[in-house]
Scaffold this motif. Sequence first.
Motif, PDB file in Angstrom:
ATOM      1  N   LEU A 127      27.029  41.502  44.745  1.00  0.00           N
ATOM      2  CA  LEU A 127      27.423  40.919  43.462  1.00  0.00           C
ATOM      3  C   LEU A 127      28.677  41.608  42.938  1.00  0.00           C
ATOM      4  CD1 LEU A 127      26.725  38.924  41.207  1.00  0.00           C
ATOM      5  CD2 LEU A 127      25.275  40.694  40.184  1.00  0.00           C
ATOM      6  N   GLY A 128      28.751  42.932  43.108  1.00  0.00           N
ATOM      7  CA  GLY A 128      29.923  43.663  42.630  1.00  0.00           C
ATOM      8  C   GLY A 128      31.193  43.259  43.341  1.00  0.00           C
ATOM      9  N   HIS A 129      31.112  43.083  44.664  1.00  0.00           N
ATOM     10  CA  HIS A 129      32.281  42.659  45.425  1.00  0.00           C
ATOM     11  C   HIS A 129      32.718  41.262  44.990  1.00  0.00           C
ATOM     12  CE1 HIS A 129      34.904  42.638  49.060  1.00  0.00           C
ATOM     13  NE2 HIS A 129      34.733  41.328  48.942  1.00  0.00           N
ATOM     14  N   ALA A 130      31.747  40.361  44.819  1.00  0.00           N
ATOM     15  CA  ALA A 130      32.073  38.998  44.401  1.00  0.00           C
ATOM     16  C   ALA A 130      32.745  39.011  43.031  1.00  0.00           C
ATOM     17  CB  ALA A 130      30.812  38.141  44.379  1.00  0.00           C
ATOM     18  N   ARG A 131      32.204  39.803  42.116  1.00  0.00           N
ATOM     19  CA  ARG A 131      32.826  39.902  40.787  1.00  0.00           C
ATOM     20  C   ARG A 131      34.251  40.429  40.892  1.00  0.00           C
ATOM     21  NH1 ARG A 131      27.622  42.773  38.023  1.00  0.00           N
ATOM     22  NH2 ARG A 131      26.632  40.915  37.112  1.00  0.00           N
ATOM     23  N   GLY A 132      34.437  41.467  41.703  1.00  0.00           N
ATOM     24  CA  GLY A 132      35.764  42.035  41.856  1.00  0.00           C
ATOM     25  C   GLY A 132      36.755  41.044  42.427  1.00  0.00           C
ATOM     26  N   ALA A 133      36.312  40.275  43.427  1.00  0.00           N
ATOM     27  CA  ALA A 133      37.200  39.290  44.051  1.00  0.00           C
ATOM     28  C   ALA A 133      37.547  38.171  43.081  1.00  0.00           C
ATOM     29  CB  ALA A 133      36.547  38.732  45.308  1.00  0.00           C
ATOM     30  N   PHE A 134      36.540  37.628  42.393  1.00  0.00           N
ATOM     31  CA  PHE A 134      36.795  36.518  41.469  1.00  0.00           C
ATOM     32  C   PHE A 134      37.588  36.968  40.246  1.00  0.00           C
ATOM     33  CE2 PHE A 134      32.973  34.391  43.467  1.00  0.00           C
ATOM     34  CZ  PHE A 134      33.704  33.351  44.026  1.00  0.00           C
ATOM     35  N   SER A 135      37.504  38.233  39.888  1.00  0.00           N
ATOM     36  CA  SER A 135      38.261  38.740  38.742  1.00  0.00           C
ATOM     37  C   SER A 135      39.759  38.750  39.008  1.00  0.00           C
ATOM     38  CB  SER A 135      37.802  40.162  38.385  1.00  0.00           C
ATOM     39  OG  SER A 135      36.463  40.150  37.934  1.00  0.00           O
ATOM     40  N   GLN A 136      40.135  38.665  40.300  1.00  0.00           N
ATOM     41  CA  GLN A 136      41.549  38.662  40.658  1.00  0.00           C
ATOM     42  C   GLN A 136      42.117  37.253  40.818  1.00  0.00           C
ATOM     43  OE1 GLN A 136      43.105  41.584  40.531  1.00  0.00           O
ATOM     44  NE2 GLN A 136      41.064  42.367  40.006  1.00  0.00           N
ATOM     45  N   SER A 137      41.319  36.240  40.480  1.00  0.00           N
ATOM     46  CA  SER A 137      41.779  34.857  40.625  1.00  0.00           C
ATOM     47  C   SER A 137      42.982  34.585  39.738  1.00  0.00           C
ATOM     48  CB  SER A 137      40.655  33.878  40.266  1.00  0.00           C
ATOM     49  OG  SER A 137      39.565  34.011  41.144  1.00  0.00           O
ATOM     50  N   VAL A 138      43.872  33.737  40.216  1.00  0.00           N
ATOM     51  CA  VAL A 138      45.052  33.315  39.455  1.00  0.00           C
ATOM     52  C   VAL A 138      45.033  31.790  39.361  1.00  0.00           C
ATOM     53  CG1 VAL A 138      47.567  33.298  39.339  1.00  0.00           C
ATOM     54  CG2 VAL A 138      46.374  35.295  40.277  1.00  0.00           C
ATOM     55  N   PRO A 139      45.023  31.216  38.129  1.00  0.00           N
ATOM     56  CA  PRO A 139      44.948  31.912  36.835  1.00  0.00           C
ATOM     57  C   PRO A 139      43.601  32.609  36.668  1.00  0.00           C
ATOM     58  CG  PRO A 139      44.641  29.564  36.531  1.00  0.00           C
ATOM     59  CD  PRO A 139      45.024  29.742  37.969  1.00  0.00           C
ATOM     60  N   ARG A 140      43.568  33.597  35.788  1.00  0.00           N
ATOM     61  CA  ARG A 140      42.359  34.396  35.610  1.00  0.00           C
ATOM     62  C   ARG A 140      41.199  33.544  35.102  1.00  0.00           C
ATOM     63  NH1 ARG A 140      42.286  39.652  36.255  1.00  0.00           N
ATOM     64  NH2 ARG A 140      44.246  40.830  36.345  1.00  0.00           N
ATOM     65  N   LEU A 141      40.033  33.822  35.634  1.00  0.00           N
ATOM     66  CA  LEU A 141      38.823  33.158  35.176  1.00  0.00           C
ATOM     67  C   LEU A 141      38.291  33.878  33.948  1.00  0.00           C
ATOM     68  CD1 LEU A 141      37.033  32.726  38.637  1.00  0.00           C
ATOM     69  CD2 LEU A 141      38.231  30.950  37.346  1.00  0.00           C
ATOM     70  N   LEU A 142      37.636  33.134  33.072  1.00  0.00           N
ATOM     71  CA  LEU A 142      36.972  33.748  31.939  1.00  0.00           C
ATOM     72  C   LEU A 142      35.759  34.536  32.438  1.00  0.00           C
ATOM     73  CD1 LEU A 142      37.086  30.737  29.441  1.00  0.00           C
ATOM     74  CD2 LEU A 142      38.511  32.790  29.408  1.00  0.00           C
ATOM     75  N   PRO A 143      35.317  35.534  31.691  1.00  0.00           N
ATOM     76  CA  PRO A 143      34.185  36.352  32.149  1.00  0.00           C
ATOM     77  C   PRO A 143      32.960  35.547  32.563  1.00  0.00           C
ATOM     78  CG  PRO A 143      35.229  37.385  30.260  1.00  0.00           C
ATOM     79  CD  PRO A 143      35.892  36.052  30.425  1.00  0.00           C
ATOM     80  N   HIS A 144      32.606  34.516  31.802  1.00  0.00           N
ATOM     81  CA  HIS A 144      31.423  33.737  32.167  1.00  0.00           C
ATOM     82  C   HIS A 144      31.663  32.917  33.433  1.00  0.00           C
ATOM     83  CE1 HIS A 144      33.585  30.518  29.965  1.00  0.00           C
ATOM     84  NE2 HIS A 144      32.882  29.682  30.701  1.00  0.00           N
TER      85      HIS A 144
END
Length: 283
Positions: A127-144
């Motif tokens: 879950l942590g890796h997935a969160r880290g990867a998706f947090s780098q999306s461009v444009p940025r995704l909202l936290p939810h």
Amino acid sequence: MAAAQTPTLRQKRLGAELRKLRERSGLSSTAAAAEIGVPQARISMIEGGRYRVSAERVRTMARIYACDDPELVAALAGLTGGRSHGWWEEYRELLPAVLVDVAELEHHATAMRVAVVVTMPGLVQTLGHARGAFSQSVPRLLPHEVEHRASFRVKRQAVLHRSPRVPFTAIVHEAALRMGFGGLDVTREQLRFLIEASELENVKILVVPFGLGDYPASGQPISYVSGPVPELDTVILDSDHGCTFLDAAAQVSRYRSILDRMESCALTPRKSRDFIRRVAKET
């Protein structure tokens, strides 16, 4: 039969395969409609995945189209029935349709093979890796949005533990082991999780170390999902623009060869596990 407003990938695939059978038989859509006894527009809707058909209707169409492959006909009949109402359907309103279609495709797979260079294969991400990867999306995704995508990715992993077990091979470049999405603690957890996954009887993790100049990779994650018959195999290409699904025979054959070459470059499962442990100690 009933109209399908928003066809899933599975419904589209059934329609595309029926169109292939019709075209090979030499029948026009008008002639096929006359043979089957439906309006010509109905044939177009079926082939576009916008009109659900029964398994019996698929068998009838295959007979009219002179398909003499009983295994293919049975596999196509198995694609009928509209949405399968699996767990992934609850995400239809939360995620892009292609991501949900990936989970449905995996659920019906008879075997899977993936190759990655930068991120971990989705089916063995923490879950942590997935969160880290998706947090780098461009444009940025909202936290939810990050949470929805990360939890969905982890939930997909249930396919590796179901019975009967689905063979899963992951070809992972050393770069993916060292990227560090989410920080050091997340990376260490991810490497431990990868080692544990490699010990499952149906999972094979193969590492490709740095230094191989002839490794046939472009950096794009590749997934090969085997269907009940080879004609229903699918290739998924993942990019910043989303997922692309390929099912043309020539395309599928090409990527099967690419994955074969990648696998030939990799360490054995045992040596790969030892390599991951060494990287974990260095992290």
